[in-house]
Design a protein around this motif. Structure first.
Motif, PDB file in Angstrom:
ATOM      1  N   ILE A  16      30.500  81.651  31.025  1.00 26.96           N
ATOM      2  CA  ILE A  16      29.536  82.194  31.995  1.00 26.96           C
ATOM      3  C   ILE A  16      29.883  83.640  32.328  1.00 26.96           C
ATOM      4  CG2 ILE A  16      28.754  82.027  34.391  1.00 26.96           C
ATOM      5  CD1 ILE A  16      29.017  78.959  34.079  1.00 26.96           C
ATOM      6  N   ASN A  17      31.155  83.923  32.578  1.00 28.87           N
ATOM      7  CA  ASN A  17      31.568  85.294  32.907  1.00 28.87           C
ATOM      8  C   ASN A  17      31.309  86.256  31.755  1.00 28.87           C
ATOM      9  OD1 ASN A  17      32.417  84.599  35.472  1.00 28.87           O
ATOM     10  ND2 ASN A  17      34.509  84.203  34.829  1.00 28.87           N
ATOM     11  N   GLU A  21      28.669  89.454  31.820  1.00 28.73           N
ATOM     12  CA  GLU A  21      29.118  90.807  31.487  1.00 28.73           C
ATOM     13  C   GLU A  21      28.326  91.373  30.321  1.00 28.73           C
ATOM     14  OE1 GLU A  21      33.304  90.613  30.798  1.00 28.73           O
ATOM     15  OE2 GLU A  21      33.755  90.076  32.884  1.00 28.73           O
ATOM     16  N   SER A  22      28.051  90.562  29.324  1.00 26.45           N
ATOM     17  CA  SER A  22      27.281  90.991  28.160  1.00 26.45           C
ATOM     18  C   SER A  22      25.853  91.352  28.555  1.00 26.45           C
ATOM     19  CB  SER A  22      27.273  89.887  27.103  1.00 26.45           C
ATOM     20  OG  SER A  22      26.437  90.229  26.037  1.00 26.45           O
ATOM     21  N   ASP A  23      25.243  90.537  29.417  1.00 31.07           N
ATOM     22  CA  ASP A  23      23.886  90.821  29.883  1.00 31.07           C
ATOM     23  C   ASP A  23      23.831  92.134  30.652  1.00 31.07           C
ATOM     24  OD1 ASP A  23      22.956  88.502  28.734  1.00 31.07           O
ATOM     25  OD2 ASP A  23      22.844  87.365  30.617  1.00 31.07           O
ATOM     26  N   ILE A  24      24.812  92.364  31.494  1.00 31.40           N
ATOM     27  CA  ILE A  24      24.848  93.603  32.275  1.00 31.40           C
ATOM     28  C   ILE A  24      25.072  94.798  31.362  1.00 31.40           C
ATOM     29  CG2 ILE A  24      26.182  94.889  33.995  1.00 31.40           C
ATOM     30  CD1 ILE A  24      26.592  92.185  35.440  1.00 31.40           C
ATOM     31  N   ASP A  25      25.980  94.680  30.395  1.00 30.13           N
ATOM     32  CA  ASP A  25      26.230  95.770  29.453  1.00 30.13           C
ATOM     33  C   ASP A  25      24.986  96.093  28.644  1.00 30.13           C
ATOM     34  OD1 ASP A  25      28.826  96.029  30.304  1.00 30.13           O
ATOM     35  OD2 ASP A  25      29.689  94.868  28.641  1.00 30.13           O
ATOM     36  N   SER A  34      15.120  90.600  29.286  1.00 32.46           N
ATOM     37  CA  SER A  34      15.214  90.130  30.660  1.00 32.46           C
ATOM     38  C   SER A  34      16.673  89.935  31.031  1.00 32.46           C
ATOM     39  CB  SER A  34      14.472  88.808  30.817  1.00 32.46           C
ATOM     40  OG  SER A  34      13.116  88.975  30.505  1.00 32.46           O
ATOM     41  N   LEU A  35      17.050  90.543  32.119  1.00 32.60           N
ATOM     42  CA  LEU A  35      18.412  90.396  32.604  1.00 32.60           C
ATOM     43  C   LEU A  35      18.582  88.980  33.130  1.00 32.60           C
ATOM     44  CD1 LEU A  35      21.069  91.867  33.149  1.00 32.60           C
ATOM     45  CD2 LEU A  35      20.175  92.508  35.378  1.00 32.60           C
ATOM     46  N   PHE A  36      19.518  88.256  32.602  1.00 32.65           N
ATOM     47  CA  PHE A  36      19.796  86.871  32.988  1.00 32.65           C
ATOM     48  C   PHE A  36      18.576  85.976  32.763  1.00 32.65           C
ATOM     49  CE2 PHE A  36      22.408  89.513  35.919  1.00 32.65           C
ATOM     50  CZ  PHE A  36      23.630  89.265  35.333  1.00 32.65           C
ATOM     51  N   ALA A  37      17.888  86.165  31.640  1.00 31.98           N
ATOM     52  CA  ALA A  37      16.688  85.385  31.339  1.00 31.98           C
ATOM     53  C   ALA A  37      16.994  83.901  31.239  1.00 31.98           C
ATOM     54  CB  ALA A  37      16.062  85.876  30.047  1.00 31.98           C
ATOM     55  N   GLU A  38      18.088  83.568  30.615  1.00 36.63           N
ATOM     56  CA  GLU A  38      18.471  82.172  30.462  1.00 36.63           C
ATOM     57  C   GLU A  38      19.847  81.983  31.083  1.00 36.63           C
ATOM     58  OE1 GLU A  38      18.251  81.063  26.361  1.00 36.63           O
ATOM     59  OE2 GLU A  38      16.330  82.053  26.108  1.00 36.63           O
ATOM     60  N   PRO A  39      19.881  81.807  32.398  1.00 36.82           N
ATOM     61  CA  PRO A  39      21.192  81.723  33.052  1.00 36.82           C
ATOM     62  C   PRO A  39      21.945  80.450  32.678  1.00 36.82           C
ATOM     63  CG  PRO A  39      19.464  81.185  34.607  1.00 36.82           C
ATOM     64  CD  PRO A  39      18.790  81.637  33.339  1.00 36.82           C
ATOM     65  N   VAL A  40      23.223  80.603  32.479  1.00 35.66           N
ATOM     66  CA  VAL A  40      24.112  79.475  32.263  1.00 35.66           C
ATOM     67  C   VAL A  40      24.771  79.221  33.606  1.00 35.66           C
ATOM     68  CG1 VAL A  40      26.116  78.626  31.018  1.00 35.66           C
ATOM     69  CG2 VAL A  40      24.515  80.169  29.885  1.00 35.66           C
TER      70      VAL A  40
END
Length: 55
Positions: A16-17, A21-25, A34-40
């Motif tokens: 998850i972490n 971090e990858s989504d934010i980068d 989409s930022l955090f389109a498919e949240p885990v």
């Protein structure tokens, strides 16, 4: 055995972490999406296939 039961939870939290971090980068790097389109969110998002403990 409690220690071994906690290992999958620790692994999921690590995943998850890294994903966050990858989504934010990617977002800050200008990648469209989409930022955090498919949240885990946790253990329920995964299926345990095999857990092998060798002691």
């Amino acid at each position: 055995m409690t220690r071994y039961s906690e290992l999958p939870v620790e692994a999921i939290n690590f995943i998850i972490n890294v994903k966050q971090e990858s989504d934010i980068d990617s977002f800050l790097g200008g990648v469209q999406g989409s930022l955090f389109a498919e949240p885990v969110t946790g253990l329920d998002d995964f299926e345990l296939i095999c857990l092998l403990v060798i002691k």
